[in-house]
Design a protein around this motif. Structure first.
Motif, PDB file in Angstrom:
ATOM      1  N   LEU A   1       0.838  -1.190   0.000  1.00 40.08           N
ATOM      2  CA  LEU A   1       0.000   0.000   0.000  1.00 40.08           C
ATOM      3  C   LEU A   1       0.874   1.241   0.000  1.00 40.08           C
ATOM      4  CD1 LEU A   1      -2.704  -1.060   2.626  1.00 40.08           C
ATOM      5  CD2 LEU A   1      -2.793  -1.290   0.140  1.00 40.08           C
ATOM      6  N   LYS A   2       0.384   2.291  -0.630  1.00 34.64           N
ATOM      7  CA  LYS A   2       1.158   3.518  -0.729  1.00 34.64           C
ATOM      8  C   LYS A   2       1.338   4.168   0.633  1.00 34.64           C
ATOM      9  CE  LYS A   2       1.326   7.917  -3.208  1.00 34.64           C
ATOM     10  NZ  LYS A   2       0.637   8.804  -4.194  1.00 34.64           N
ATOM     11  N   ASP A   3       0.295   4.261   1.412  1.00 32.60           N
ATOM     12  CA  ASP A   3       0.363   4.864   2.741  1.00 32.60           C
ATOM     13  C   ASP A   3      -0.542   4.062   3.665  1.00 32.60           C
ATOM     14  OD1 ASP A   3       0.867   6.448   4.882  1.00 32.60           O
ATOM     15  OD2 ASP A   3      -0.236   8.207   4.153  1.00 32.60           O
ATOM     16  N   PRO A   4      -0.036   2.945   4.209  1.00 38.68           N
ATOM     17  CA  PRO A   4      -0.914   2.070   5.008  1.00 38.68           C
ATOM     18  C   PRO A   4      -1.324   2.679   6.338  1.00 38.68           C
ATOM     19  CG  PRO A   4       1.344   1.288   5.087  1.00 38.68           C
ATOM     20  CD  PRO A   4       1.324   2.395   4.095  1.00 38.68           C
ATOM     21  N   TYR A   5      -0.470   3.504   6.919  1.00 39.04           N
ATOM     22  CA  TYR A   5      -0.763   4.083   8.241  1.00 39.04           C
ATOM     23  C   TYR A   5      -0.688   5.607   8.167  1.00 39.04           C
ATOM     24  CZ  TYR A   5       0.447  -0.710   9.537  1.00 39.04           C
ATOM     25  OH  TYR A   5       0.530  -2.074   9.616  1.00 39.04           O
ATOM     26  N   PRO A   6      -1.691   6.244   7.588  1.00 42.74           N
ATOM     27  CA  PRO A   6      -1.635   7.713   7.473  1.00 42.74           C
ATOM     28  C   PRO A   6      -1.831   8.384   8.830  1.00 42.74           C
ATOM     29  CG  PRO A   6      -3.737   6.882   6.668  1.00 42.74           C
ATOM     30  CD  PRO A   6      -2.909   5.673   6.967  1.00 42.74           C
ATOM     31  N   ARG A   7      -0.952   9.346   9.064  1.00 45.16           N
ATOM     32  CA  ARG A   7      -1.024  10.170  10.285  1.00 45.16           C
ATOM     33  C   ARG A   7      -1.049   9.312  11.550  1.00 45.16           C
ATOM     34  NH1 ARG A   7      -4.759  12.094   6.819  1.00 45.16           N
ATOM     35  NH2 ARG A   7      -6.454  11.212   8.047  1.00 45.16           N
ATOM     36  N   ARG A   8      -0.276   8.222  11.542  1.00 48.07           N
ATOM     37  CA  ARG A   8      -0.220   7.331  12.708  1.00 48.07           C
ATOM     38  C   ARG A   8       0.980   7.707  13.581  1.00 48.07           C
ATOM     39  NH1 ARG A   8      -2.216   2.005  13.413  1.00 48.07           N
ATOM     40  NH2 ARG A   8      -3.562   2.555  11.651  1.00 48.07           N
ATOM     41  N   ASP A   9       0.731   7.862  14.872  1.00 51.79           N
ATOM     42  CA  ASP A   9       1.774   8.194  15.827  1.00 51.79           C
ATOM     43  C   ASP A   9       2.125   6.919  16.595  1.00 51.79           C
ATOM     44  OD1 ASP A   9       3.575   9.373  17.464  1.00 51.79           O
ATOM     45  OD2 ASP A   9       2.120  10.550  18.635  1.00 51.79           O
ATOM     46  N   TRP A  10       3.417   6.530  16.545  1.00 59.25           N
ATOM     47  CA  TRP A  10       3.870   5.292  17.165  1.00 59.25           C
ATOM     48  C   TRP A  10       4.502   5.524  18.534  1.00 59.25           C
ATOM     49  CZ3 TRP A  10       1.725   1.559  14.617  1.00 59.25           C
ATOM     50  CH2 TRP A  10       1.561   1.646  13.230  1.00 59.25           C
ATOM     51  N   ALA A  11       4.255   6.666  19.135  1.00 62.68           N
ATOM     52  CA  ALA A  11       4.853   6.943  20.445  1.00 62.68           C
ATOM     53  C   ALA A  11       4.313   5.996  21.515  1.00 62.68           C
ATOM     54  CB  ALA A  11       4.595   8.401  20.833  1.00 62.68           C
ATOM     55  N   ASN A  12       3.024   5.680  21.476  1.00 61.61           N
ATOM     56  CA  ASN A  12       2.451   4.770  22.476  1.00 61.61           C
ATOM     57  C   ASN A  12       3.023   3.364  22.336  1.00 61.61           C
ATOM     58  OD1 ASN A  12       0.324   6.968  21.714  1.00 61.61           O
ATOM     59  ND2 ASN A  12      -0.273   6.293  23.754  1.00 61.61           N
ATOM     60  N   LEU A  13       3.150   2.894  21.086  1.00 58.70           N
ATOM     61  CA  LEU A  13       3.720   1.564  20.858  1.00 58.70           C
ATOM     62  C   LEU A  13       5.163   1.496  21.348  1.00 58.70           C
ATOM     63  CD1 LEU A  13       3.631  -1.274  19.586  1.00 58.70           C
ATOM     64  CD2 LEU A  13       4.286  -0.211  17.413  1.00 58.70           C
ATOM     65  N   LEU A  14       5.937   2.519  21.057  1.00 60.35           N
ATOM     66  CA  LEU A  14       7.328   2.541  21.487  1.00 60.35           C
ATOM     67  C   LEU A  14       7.438   2.524  23.017  1.00 60.35           C
ATOM     68  CD1 LEU A  14      10.282   2.759  20.584  1.00 60.35           C
ATOM     69  CD2 LEU A  14      10.020   5.245  20.599  1.00 60.35           C
ATOM     70  N   SER A  15       6.565   3.242  23.696  1.00 59.73           N
ATOM     71  CA  SER A  15       6.600   3.265  25.163  1.00 59.73           C
ATOM     72  C   SER A  15       6.258   1.899  25.754  1.00 59.73           C
ATOM     73  CB  SER A  15       5.622   4.323  25.682  1.00 59.73           C
ATOM     74  OG  SER A  15       5.970   5.610  25.209  1.00 59.73           O
ATOM     75  N   ILE A  16       5.303   1.211  25.167  1.00 60.73           N
ATOM     76  CA  ILE A  16       4.899  -0.098  25.692  1.00 60.73           C
ATOM     77  C   ILE A  16       5.980  -1.146  25.436  1.00 60.73           C
ATOM     78  CG2 ILE A  16       3.229  -1.968  25.360  1.00 60.73           C
ATOM     79  CD1 ILE A  16       1.081   0.133  25.021  1.00 60.73           C
ATOM     80  N   ILE A  17       6.625  -1.088  24.263  1.00 64.66           N
ATOM     81  CA  ILE A  17       7.716  -2.037  23.983  1.00 64.66           C
ATOM     82  C   ILE A  17       8.845  -1.861  24.998  1.00 64.66           C
ATOM     83  CG2 ILE A  17       9.475  -2.693  22.306  1.00 64.66           C
ATOM     84  CD1 ILE A  17       7.513  -1.911  20.098  1.00 64.66           C
ATOM     85  N   LYS A  18       9.206  -0.622  25.287  1.00 64.47           N
ATOM     86  CA  LYS A  18      10.258  -0.375  26.274  1.00 64.47           C
ATOM     87  C   LYS A  18       9.825  -0.803  27.674  1.00 64.47           C
ATOM     88  CE  LYS A  18      12.425   3.483  23.803  1.00 64.47           C
ATOM     89  NZ  LYS A  18      12.763   4.930  23.859  1.00 64.47           N
ATOM     90  N   PHE A  19       8.546  -0.661  27.976  1.00 62.35           N
ATOM     91  CA  PHE A  19       8.046  -1.077  29.298  1.00 62.35           C
ATOM     92  C   PHE A  19       8.174  -2.584  29.478  1.00 62.35           C
ATOM     93  CE2 PHE A  19       4.316  -2.754  31.597  1.00 62.35           C
ATOM     94  CZ  PHE A  19       4.619  -2.300  32.869  1.00 62.35           C
ATOM     95  N   PHE A  20       7.784  -3.353  28.478  1.00 60.93           N
ATOM     96  CA  PHE A  20       7.905  -4.809  28.576  1.00 60.93           C
ATOM     97  C   PHE A  20       9.367  -5.242  28.620  1.00 60.93           C
ATOM     98  CE2 PHE A  20       3.518  -5.064  26.596  1.00 60.93           C
ATOM     99  CZ  PHE A  20       2.920  -5.476  27.773  1.00 60.93           C
TER     100      PHE A  20
END
Length: 615
Positions: free
Chosen positions: A332-351
């Motif tokens: 897909l050209k833009d599968p995740y438009p305007r998606r902010d991955w800050a929450n995902l990054l915080s949870i990965i570091k927490f685990f």
């Protein structure tokens, strides 16, 4: 008395000036030579002077008078002979003359007339500019319409008569090709399609997306704060929303939990849900810091269901955790438009930080989910997320208690979920080789994916014990590594698949050492080196069957390059000693004997020098 003529020769300017003032006496035109009749201009005759002396007109000695000046009409007639004849005076004589050539060339040249229209001298024409703009807009609209048609899924034979209107509404790509090459003769579209298929112009990259794609993803709602579960000691600082935010941000709640004042389970679960949707980074970090200090609640409340619920709130696909075969789709050209991955990054570091506090099942599930999430190219394209995932996997593997069972579970689940070699290679590349356990897991997974059989056997043994060059060469003789030509009834070899399999082979071989052979034994060492040479020749034979055919087949070039790299690494690193060279002029066997003899002499001399002198 008139002045005497000077005998001194005159210059050319003086002669011309004198002749213009006092022309010689007129004579008959027929008696003068042809060279002297330069111009046929009538002139005014002067009275004849019988004496040999001539009077210079307009001299200082004579009176000033206008009678001696020529008439203006005479001068004009002399310069323009074709003009109207001047009135003749009584003293004029008829002078014969020849026709004089006109002063200006009046001949008209007949040029050829160009059949092309005469272009306008103006640089810009408003009508032509408006016409060009309309043509450009029409071409752009047509291009967008064709691109939209191509992005739609192609209709199949069963879809034409399907009761589902969505399937019947699919666009027929062959019809578009027929319209483009219309008028090209019978079978034009078929010939064009075959020519395109022979190249890789229509090859599209296949991807799989762990999270829901598109901008229509619904943002999860924030749950209400459990006011009823707040203990009396926390009510003054947690009931009011503003006071609650201030309590978490300044670190008061974290300090209280560190000192032993734990929060209720309802508040702990509420914070787990909030970190998935909280957009403010300071508040989200404060929630994670408070939970990181709640050791007993982490081990008891963070389960497989809780972890999966957090991924769902982050936008994961509902089918991402299922053990079913993944079906890649076109990129897909833009599968995740305007998606902010800050929450995902915080949870990965927490685990990653609380890996030691989690139970065994939660660790295994997180390893499986992180490896499956790495199938999404978003992870490798985002450097921060990629590094965090690798660090989290390494820490989770480090604290695993039953390593063998964990490897079997992870390998079997990932093997059941994937069948494409490029996707399997993405999993291998997401595992670092820094720690011993991640290196072992990486090698076990690569061995399972390469052989594609006996998964439990290869997953339960370390790579050091399961590596066998004879088994690897037997797998290279299977149909997956055979080069098949492209035909009308057969697509031929999938070079994307073959290239990924070659790199999986490289990860499975690793250093090539196996516990089955003792390389300290000279006979075993020679057998190992012979197997490496045979393995190198087999890779060379596979590469020789690949016909690159120019830059249009870039996947073939990449596959051949991968084979060359693996072959060179196998020869350079898997051998225990360098490959012997044929010395045709130095005598190979005799040289080895001389080297052995020199070695014996060297040892004898060393033993002699060690002897103590006799006293």
């Amino acid at each position: 008395m008139a002045p005497q003529p000077s005998s001194v020769p005159k210059s050319s300017d003086q002669r011309s000036y004198t002749s213009s003032l006092s022309p010689p006496p007129s004579s008959d035109a027929s008696e003068r030579p042809q060279s002297q009749r330069i111009e046929n201009v009538p002139f005014k005759s002067l009275p004849t002077n019988n004496s040999s002396e001539r009077e210079i007109q307009n001299s200082d000695e004579e009176d000033d008078s206008d009678d001696s000046l020529e008439d203006l009409s005479t001068i004009l007639a002399a310069r323009f002979p074709n003009s109207a004849s001047r009135p003749k005076t009584s003293g004029d004589k008829a002078t014969p003359s020849t026709p004089a050539a006109p002063r200006y060339n009046t001949r008209t040249n007949n040029f050829h007339v160009s059949p092309l229209p005469v272009l306008s001298k103006t640089k810009f024409d408003l009508k032509s500019l408006a016409s060009h703009a309309q043509d450009d807009e029409a071409a752009e609209i047509t291009s967008k319409r064709y691109k939209a048609m191509l992005e739609e899924p192609d209709i199949e034979e069963d879809d034409e008569h399907s009761p589902d209107p969505a399937k019947r509404g699919k666009f027929n790509h062959s019809a578009l090709l027929e319209s483009v090459v219309a008028g090209g003769g019978y079978g034009g579209a078929h010939r064009v399609a075959r020519a395109i298929q022979r190249t890789e112009a229509t090859v599209t990259e296949q991807r799989w997306y762990f999270f829901e794609t598109g901008a229509s993803q619904s943002k999860p709602e924030q749950k209400k704060f459990p006011v009823a579960s707040v203990p009396p000691i926390w009510k003054d600082v947690l009931v009011d929303p503003r006071m609650r935010q201030q309590t978490f941000v300044v670190g008061f709640a974290e300090d209280m939990v560190t000192m032993g004042q734990e929060l209720p389970d309802e508040l702990f679960l509420w914070m787990l849900d909030e970190v998935s949707v909280e957009a403010r980074d300071p508040l989200r970090t404060s929630y994670l810091n408070v939970m990181r200090q709640s050791h007993e609640q982490i081990q008891r409340l963070i389960t497989i269901d809780t972890i999966w619920s957090m991924f769902l709130r982050l936008g994961a696909s509902p089918k991402a955790n299922l053990l079913e075969v993944i079906k890649p789709v076109n990129k897909l050209k833009d599968p995740y438009p305007r998606r902010d991955w800050a929450n995902l990054l915080s949870i990965i570091k927490f685990f990653s930080q609380v890996a030691k506090l989690l139970d065994e099942k939660s660790r295994r599930f997180l390893i499986f989910m992180f490896l499956k999430m790495s199938l999404d190219k978003m992870v490798s394209e985002n450097v921060d997320i990629h590094d965090s995932v690798q660090d989290a996997i390494a820490r989770l593997c480090h604290y695993i208690i039953d390593w063998k069972e964990t490897c079997i579970m992870v390998c079997e689940n990932l093997f059941q979920s994937t069948t494409s070699a490029p996707l399997r290679l993405q999993i291998i590349e997401s595992i670092s080789s820094i720690s011993p356990r991640t290196h072992d897991l990486r090698r076990r997974l690569a061995t399972c994916f390469f052989h594609n059989t006996n998964i439990t056997t290869y997953a339960s043994q370390p790579g050091y014990h399961s590596t066998n060059l004879h088994e690897i060469m037997a797998t290279l003789h299977t149909s997956r590594f055979q080069i098949k030509p492209q035909r009308d009834d057969h697509p031929g070899t999938d070079y994307h698949e073959l290239r990924a399999l070659i790199y999986l082979l490289d990860a499975a071989i690793d250093d090539g050492l196996s516990s089955e052979r003792d390389l300290s034994d000279k006979l075993q060492e020679e057998m190992h080196n012979d197997d490496v040479e045979e393995f190198s020749r087999q890779l060379d034979w596979i590469g020789s069957k690949i016909q690159t055919g120019g830059a249009a087949f870039f996947t073939r070039l990449d596959t051949k390059e991968a084979l060359t790299l693996v072959q060179q690494r196998a020869v350079a690193m898997l051998r225990t000693k360098a490959k012997p060279k044929n010395e045709w002029y130095n005598g190979g066997e005799e040289k080895e004997k001389r080297v052995e003899s020199f070695g014996r002499e060297k040892k004898g001399m060393a033993s002699f020098l060690k002897k103590e002198p006799a006293k």
